[in-house]
Write a protein that holds these residues in place. Structure first.
Motif, short mmCIF file in Angstrom:
data_model
loop_
_atom_site.label_atom_id
_atom_site.label_comp_id
_atom_site.label_asym_id
_atom_site.label_seq_id
_atom_site.Cartn_x
_atom_site.Cartn_y
_atom_site.Cartn_z
N LEU A 52 95.45 128.96 17.50
CA LEU A 52 96.25 128.97 16.89
C LEU A 52 97.70 127.78 17.19
O LEU A 52 97.76 127.65 18.66
N ASP A 53 98.35 126.93 16.49
CA ASP A 53 99.88 126.39 16.75
C ASP A 53 100.59 127.37 15.27
O ASP A 53 100.30 126.80 14.16
N TRP A 54 101.55 128.25 16.11
CA TRP A 54 102.50 128.81 15.41
C TRP A 54 103.57 128.27 15.45
O TRP A 54 104.03 128.46 16.61
N ARG A 55 103.81 127.68 14.76
CA ARG A 55 105.61 127.23 15.51
C ARG A 55 106.83 127.06 14.43
O ARG A 55 106.67 126.73 13.24
N HIS A 56 107.66 127.42 15.22
CA HIS A 56 108.55 128.14 14.03
C HIS A 56 109.49 126.52 14.31
O HIS A 56 109.92 125.83 15.00
N ALA A 57 110.35 126.50 13.68
CA ALA A 57 111.80 125.71 13.29
C ALA A 57 112.60 125.17 14.18
O ALA A 57 113.28 126.18 15.21
N PRO A 58 113.32 124.06 15.45
CA PRO A 58 113.57 123.56 15.27
C PRO A 58 115.00 124.64 15.63
O PRO A 58 115.33 123.92 14.18
N GLY A 59 115.47 124.93 16.44
CA GLY A 59 117.21 126.02 15.89
C GLY A 59 116.61 126.83 15.32
O GLY A 59 117.81 127.44 14.95
N PHE A 61 116.58 130.91 15.40
CA PHE A 61 116.58 131.94 17.31
C PHE A 61 115.49 132.39 17.37
O PHE A 61 115.03 133.25 16.44
N GLY A 62 115.37 132.32 18.31
CA GLY A 62 114.23 133.14 18.73
C GLY A 62 113.32 132.26 18.62
O GLY A 62 111.76 132.49 19.13
N GLY A 63 113.18 130.89 19.00
CA GLY A 63 112.12 130.34 18.18
C GLY A 63 110.83 129.48 19.78
O GLY A 63 111.78 129.39 20.29
N GLU A 64 109.99 129.44 19.53
CA GLU A 64 109.42 129.74 20.30
C GLU A 64 107.54 128.84 19.69
O GLU A 64 107.55 128.99 17.92
N THR A 65 107.16 128.18 20.32
CA THR A 65 105.64 128.43 19.52
C THR A 65 104.30 129.55 20.27
O THR A 65 104.62 129.46 21.39
N LEU A 66 104.12 129.73 19.13
CA LEU A 66 102.91 130.95 19.70
C LEU A 66 101.52 130.32 19.38
O LEU A 66 101.49 129.33 18.69
N THR A 67 99.98 130.67 19.76
CA THR A 67 99.46 130.13 20.58
C THR A 67 98.38 130.48 20.13
O THR A 67 96.28 130.08 20.32
N THR A 68 98.37 132.54 20.43
CA THR A 68 96.92 132.47 19.35
C THR A 68 97.09 133.72 19.28
O THR A 68 97.92 134.11 18.46
N ARG A 69 96.50 134.26 17.93
CA ARG A 69 96.00 135.27 17.28
C ARG A 69 97.46 136.12 17.80
O ARG A 69 97.98 137.85 16.82
N ALA A 70 96.76 137.00 18.71
CA ALA A 70 97.47 138.10 20.01
C ALA A 70 98.88 137.95 20.05
O ALA A 70 99.47 139.12 19.33
N GLN A 71 99.42 136.56 20.00
CA GLN A 71 100.72 136.96 20.37
C GLN A 71 100.97 136.79 18.70
O GLN A 71 102.96 137.58 18.71
N VAL A 72 100.60 136.23 18.10
CA VAL A 72 101.63 136.31 16.39
C VAL A 72 101.86 138.16 16.40
O VAL A 72 102.81 138.06 15.93
N GLU A 73 100.17 138.55 16.40
CA GLU A 73 100.42 139.52 15.72
C GLU A 73 101.15 141.18 16.63
O GLU A 73 102.07 141.74 15.98
N GLU A 74 101.68 140.60 17.57
CA GLU A 74 101.97 141.32 18.83
C GLU A 74 103.22 141.50 18.68
O GLU A 74 104.56 142.24 18.94
#
Length: 162
Positions: A52-59, A61-74
Motif C-alpha cells: 500500500l501507500d500510506w503517506r503522512h502529512a508533510p511536516g 512529526f515522525g511522518g513517513e510513507t509506509l508501503t506494507t500492511r506489516a509496517q502499518v500494523e507494527e
C-alpha cells in the motif's frame, strides 16, 4: 438479414480479447465509503492491502510513507501510543469521488506528560482496490497544531524503531 447481424456480432465477440469482455467489477462509491467507515470503526488491519501507500502529512512529526500492511500494523499504533496518552479520530463526513474516498474529521488527543486535550483538523484521502482492500491513504492534517501540542509536552524525540 438476421443471420448476417448475428454473424457480425459473433465475429466482433470472437475478435475481442477475453480481458475486454470480462471487465473487473468496480466497487460503487457507497461500497468504498462503507469500507473506509468500517476501517475507522474497527482498525482491522486485514482490511489493508498487503502492499500500500500510506503517506503522512508533510511536516507531521515522525511522518513517513509506509508501503506494507506489516509496517502499518507494527509501527503505527506503537508510535502514536508512545506520543499520546489518548488519541481519537472523530469523523465528521465521508464522501467519494470516482476514484477516491475523502474523510473529514478532527484528531482529539492528549500528549504524554500533559492533561491538555488538543484538537487538529484533518482530511484523509483513501483509495480502495477492486478486492475491497484499502491500498492508499494520504493524510492532510494541521501539523502546526499537532507539533505545537507535542512540543509543549516535550515528547518530540522519535521513538526507537527497528
Amino acid at each position: 438479414m438476421k443471420r448476417t447481424l448475428v454473424s457480425g456480432v459473433a465475429a466482433v465477440i470472437l475478435a475481442t480479447p477475453a480481458l475486454a469482455i470480462v471487465q473487473e467489477r468496480q466497487l460503487s462509491a457507497d461500497e468504498r465509503i462503507e469500507t473506509v467507515e468500517q476501517w475507522y470503526a474497527t482498525r482491522d488491519y486485514s482490511m489493508l492491502a498487503d502492499e500500500l501507500d500510506w503517506r503522512h502529512a508533510p511536516g507531521f512529526f515522525g511522518g513517513e510513507t509506509l508501503t506494507t500492511r506489516a509496517q502499518v500494523e507494527e509501527q503505527l499504533a506503537p508510535f502514536y501510543f508512545e506520543m499520546f496518552d489518548n488519541i481519537a479520530v472523530k469523523i465528521e463526513k465521508v464522501e467519494a469521488s470516482e476514484q477516491s474516498v475523502f474523510s473529514f474529521g478532527t484528531y482529539v488527543f492528549t500528549p504524554r506528560n500533559t492533561d491538555t486535550i488538543h484538537r487538529a483538523p484533518f482530511i484523509h484521502v483513501w483509495t480502495v482496490d477492486a478486492d475491497g482492500k484499502l491500498d492508499t491513504l494520504v493524510q492532510y492534517a494541521d501539523t502546526y497544531l499537532i507539533n505545537r501540542a507535542l512540543s509543549d509536552a516535550r515528547v518530540l524525540t522519535s521513538p526507537a524503531r527497528e
